[in-house]
Design an enzyme around this catalytic site. Structure first.
Site, PDB file in Angstrom:
ATOM      1  N   LYS A  46       1.971  98.611 101.458  1.00 59.66           N
ATOM      2  CA  LYS A  46       2.210  98.972 100.062  1.00 59.66           C
ATOM      3  C   LYS A  46       3.416  99.881  99.878  1.00 59.66           C
ATOM      4  CE  LYS A  46      -2.589  98.436  98.740  1.00 59.66           C
ATOM      5  NZ  LYS A  46      -3.573  98.828  97.752  1.00 59.66           N
ATOM      6  N   LYS A  48       3.550 103.013 100.486  1.00 49.30           N
ATOM      7  CA  LYS A  48       3.193 104.375 100.075  1.00 49.30           C
ATOM      8  C   LYS A  48       1.981 104.845 100.876  1.00 49.30           C
ATOM      9  CE  LYS A  48       0.837 102.362  96.148  1.00 49.30           C
ATOM     10  NZ  LYS A  48       0.963 102.020  94.763  1.00 49.30           N
TER      11      LYS A  48
END
Length: 137
Positions: A46, A48
């Site tokens: 993702k 993150k």
């Protein structure tokens, strides 16, 4: 015979959508195993890092009465997870239903007797929306 269920997620910023999935999954099996994505896997997929650290996310999910077992999810290889855990049912959000990836999983798992059940995705609450609100503060 005991039915073993399996679901996975990041479970960052735990909210009602997460609880609903776990509650519903437990109704469909006798023993529910939850794979929690590691910080590294979340970053890799993702881009993150979760706000809540991995061990704390594990502790939160483990404390929920619908969950029988919590394991780290270090990759997205669902068949490897099945080889390790031998679950009978896998639970996933219906936002994945019909995707090529999950059509392939359905075919692969049908050969070993695993049923995939799709649950409604909670549209009004998500960790992404919560993260957006936090970023504005």
């Amino acid at each position: 015979m005991k039915t073993i269920g399996y679901t996975t997620g990041v479970f960052d910023l735990f909210h009602i959508g997460h609880l609903n999935v776990l509650k519903r999954a437990r109704l469909e099996c006798d023993h529910l195993i939850v794979g929690i994505s590691t910080d590294e896997l979340s970053m890799q997929s993702k881009g993150k890092t979760p706000i809540i650290p991995f061990q704390e996310r594990m502790d939160i999910v483990e404390a929920i009465k619908f969950v029988d077992e919590v394991v780290p999810q270090v990759n997205y290889d669902k068949f490897e997870a099945w080889n390790n855990l031998r679950f009978d049912r896998m639970f996933v959000g219906d936002d994945w239903k019909g995707s090529q990836k999950w059509n392939n999983y359905e075919l692969q798992f049908s050969n070993v007797g695993v049923e995939i059940l799709y649950f409604p995705y909670t549209k009004h609450t998500s960790s992404t929306k919560l993260r957006e609100i936090l970023n504005k503060i």
